[in-house]
Design a protein around this motif. Structure first.
Motif, short mmCIF file in Angstrom:
data_model
loop_
_atom_site.label_atom_id
_atom_site.label_comp_id
_atom_site.label_asym_id
_atom_site.label_seq_id
_atom_site.Cartn_x
_atom_site.Cartn_y
_atom_site.Cartn_z
N GLU A 171 0.81 -1.21 0.00
CA GLU A 171 0.00 0.00 0.00
C GLU A 171 0.85 1.27 0.00
OE1 GLU A 171 -3.49 -0.01 -0.44
OE2 GLU A 171 -2.74 -1.98 -1.00
N GLN A 213 -1.82 -8.72 -1.86
CA GLN A 213 -2.23 -8.43 -3.23
C GLN A 213 -1.15 -8.64 -4.29
OE1 GLN A 213 -3.75 -4.43 -3.98
NE2 GLN A 213 -2.84 -4.54 -6.01
N ARG A 234 -0.70 -3.95 10.21
CA ARG A 234 -0.46 -2.54 9.91
C ARG A 234 -0.07 -1.79 11.17
NH1 ARG A 234 -4.47 -1.18 4.83
NH2 ARG A 234 -3.98 -3.17 3.81
N GLU A 236 -0.24 1.17 11.86
CA GLU A 236 -0.80 2.53 11.84
C GLU A 236 -1.29 2.84 13.24
OE1 GLU A 236 -4.23 2.89 9.24
OE2 GLU A 236 -4.63 0.76 9.42
N LEU A 244 -7.42 -2.38 13.51
CA LEU A 244 -6.59 -3.31 14.27
C LEU A 244 -5.19 -3.27 13.69
CD1 LEU A 244 -9.02 -6.36 14.38
CD2 LEU A 244 -8.26 -5.04 16.38
N GLU A 251 -8.55 -11.49 -0.12
CA GLU A 251 -8.17 -10.74 -1.31
C GLU A 251 -8.29 -11.59 -2.57
OE1 GLU A 251 -5.02 -7.53 -0.58
OE2 GLU A 251 -4.32 -9.15 0.69
N GLU A 392 -15.80 2.09 5.19
CA GLU A 392 -15.16 1.25 4.17
C GLU A 392 -15.05 -0.20 4.63
OE1 GLU A 392 -11.18 2.48 3.03
OE2 GLU A 392 -10.77 0.47 2.28
N ILE A 393 -15.65 -1.08 3.84
CA ILE A 393 -15.56 -2.51 4.18
C ILE A 393 -14.68 -3.23 3.17
CG2 ILE A 393 -17.72 -3.15 2.97
CD1 ILE A 393 -18.35 -4.97 5.40
N ARG A 399 -6.27 -3.21 -11.98
CA ARG A 399 -4.82 -2.98 -11.88
C ARG A 399 -4.29 -2.38 -13.18
NH1 ARG A 399 -6.12 -3.75 -6.71
NH2 ARG A 399 -6.31 -5.92 -6.10
#
Ligand code: 4AD
Ligand code: MG
Length: 469
Positions: A171, A213, A234, A236, A244, A251, A392-393, A399
């Motif tokens: 990402e 991905q 993540r 973050e 989380l 994916e 956002e789910i 691509r």
């Protein structure tokens, strides 16, 4: 006599042949009540939310044994299965023999009475699966995982296992947990003072993956259609009820899909999962609907019967700007180019359209490098599926399959590509149109359980400053 019958079988399978025979059940005591002649023990073994009532004729049992049977104790009970006289339950057991596997000291066992706060239950994460609420949520997690494999298997997708340790930041958000065996207090250094990762375990700097991905694309461009389902990580620092540090993501990645194919699959997938929950998790859903969120079942039913909106980002911004002009107050400003805040997403879904929205064609600056560029030179074919209460789910995109356009996007973002030669090779050799998305498993679980905090839909949540259990 010890042929244990899981309690779920007593409530969900025909029991006629067992009535008036002696059976064995094992489980944990939820409550014990009664009078001086008889005790009623509510026994739960986790196989179903319903407790089995064990009726104990006190004349036949030792006082000391009965005193040791308290909330939380684990028992093995032999007894006669009979049709229940009491309302609300079909069968009960008349105890003939009781063995205590483990006592639970009432002075210290923390799950005494009902009605603990979610915050308190998080502090006893090792015991909270024994509560009705967490039992229901964890059983539903299992059913949703099974539904995910069923959906893709039926569609001919292959389950493709992507690595958890990686050298690439899919990402590009720099939110990775580093994986190293170097001595962090004294790492080897190069002459310029920087850390010499060539001496690290993998001979380069590595981290836990934020997404499968990029390797998923390798699967799709060889097997046609694949999906991953595994943990992602993540770093973050967002302390919100929706984030989380360790979460599970599904994916799928498909060769030869365009934007319409992609959004159609996103919608079909979520509807399949929600319908699966309604069809397979009835008792748990009824409990959660009564105790946690009175609108839950109705909301689930409404999602499977409505068409999701397809909304280009540019039109979404217009709707939000019009709302502001009419006096609606948002905390964060809205204008073309901004990354929508959750208050904006929720306005569109909950107040404007009143149904799920699939937003498409985002400004390229706010999306990842791999998204397919539109002819306008400004937008990319990214999609976010926005849900009531959750926001956002799903995040996904078509691509970029052109090597040159992909390289331009990479250069614009100054992404170090030296470890990504293998990804670029997919565009160099037999490149093809393809698309995929990521569904956050715990965001889905929030939606299907009605729980308010993402920490309460995973057994052992990992969030900033929390890694207990
Ligand atoms: O939108 P995201 O970041 O997209 C990707 O990672 C893509 N590589 C997916 C793909 O196209 N294959 O994350 C996808 C989803 C989000 O929509 C959200 O549901 C969930 O993952 N998610 C999180 N869930 C819990 N905690 C977090 N910190 C999450 N970050 C993302
Ligand atoms: Mg996203």
């Amino acid at each position: 006599m010890d042929k244990r019958i899981p309690i779920v079988q007593l409530f969900k399978s025909p029991t006629d042949s067992l009535i008036d025979t002696t059976i064995n059940v094992k489980g944990w005591v939820r409550t014990k009540r009664g009078n001086k002649n008889v005790a009623f023990i509510a026994l739960n073994d986790g196989s179903i939310i319903t407790n089995l009532q064990v009726v104990v004729d006190l004349a036949k049992f030792d006082d000391d044994l009965m005193r040791r049977i308290t909330t939380g104790a684990c028992l093995s009970v032999d007894g006669k299965l009979v049709k229940s006289q009491g309302a609300g339950q079909s069968v009960e057991v008349q105890a003939e023999n009781i063995v205590i596997y483990g006592e639970a000291d009432p002075e210290s066992y923390p799950l005494q009475k009902k009605g603990h706060s979610m915050e308190f239950l998080r502090e006893i994460g090792h015991l909270r699966p024994r509560t009705n609420t967490f039992g229901a949520v964890m059983r539903m997690r299992h059913h949703m995982a099974y539904a995910i494999h069923t959906f893709f298997h039926q569609k001919g997708f292959f389950y493709f296992h992507t690595p958890l340790i990686t050298a690439s930041d899919c990402e590009g958000a720099g939110e990775m947990f580093q994986v190293t065996t170097l001595d962090v207090s004294n790492p080897p250094r190069r002459e310029d003072g920087s850390i010499d990762y060539e001496q690290d375990f993998f001979g380069k700097q590595t981290a836990l993956t934020v997404s499968g991905q990029l390797e998923g694309e390798l699967g799709a461009t060889s097997l046609g259609a694949i999906y991953t389902f595994g943990p992602t990580f993540r770093a973050e620092n967002s302390n919100t009820p929706r984030h989380l540090a360790e979460f599970w993501m599904i994916e799928p990645e498909m060769a030869f899909y365009d934007l319409d194919d992609l959004t159609a699959l996103e919608e079909e997938f979520i509807k399949f999962l929600v319908k699966w929950a309604l069809d397979h998790c009835q008792e748990d859903l009824e409990f959660l609907n009564n105790m946690i969120d009175k609108g839950l079942i109705e909301r689930l039913k409404s999602v499977i019967s409505t068409d999701f909106v397809r909304l280009p980002y540019t039109e979404g911004i217009k709707i939000l700007e019009e709302a502001v002009a009419k006096g609606h107050k948002f905390e964060f400003p809205v204008s073309w180019g901004v990354d929508l805040a959750s208050e904006h997403e929720r306005f569109l879904v909950e107040e404007h359209f009143k149904k799920p929205v699939i937003m498409i064609d985002y400004p390229k600056e706010i999306k990842a490098f791999y998204m397919k560029q539109n002819a306008d030179g400004k937008t990319v074919q990214g999609t976010d599926v926005l849900f009531p209460q959750i926001g956002e789910i799903i995040g996904g995109s078509v691509r970029e399959e052109s090597y040159d356009k992909l390289m331009t996007a990479i250069n614009e973002r100054n992404i170090p590509m030296k470890d990504m030669w293998w990804y670029l090779d997919t565009r160099r050799y037999g490149t093809c149109p393809h698309a995929g998305f990521g569904l956050g498993f715990e965001r889905l679980m929030l939606f299907v359980t009605g729980m308010a905090n993402i920490r309460d839909v995973i057994p052992f949540p990992r969030t900033p400053k929390t890694a207990e259990f």
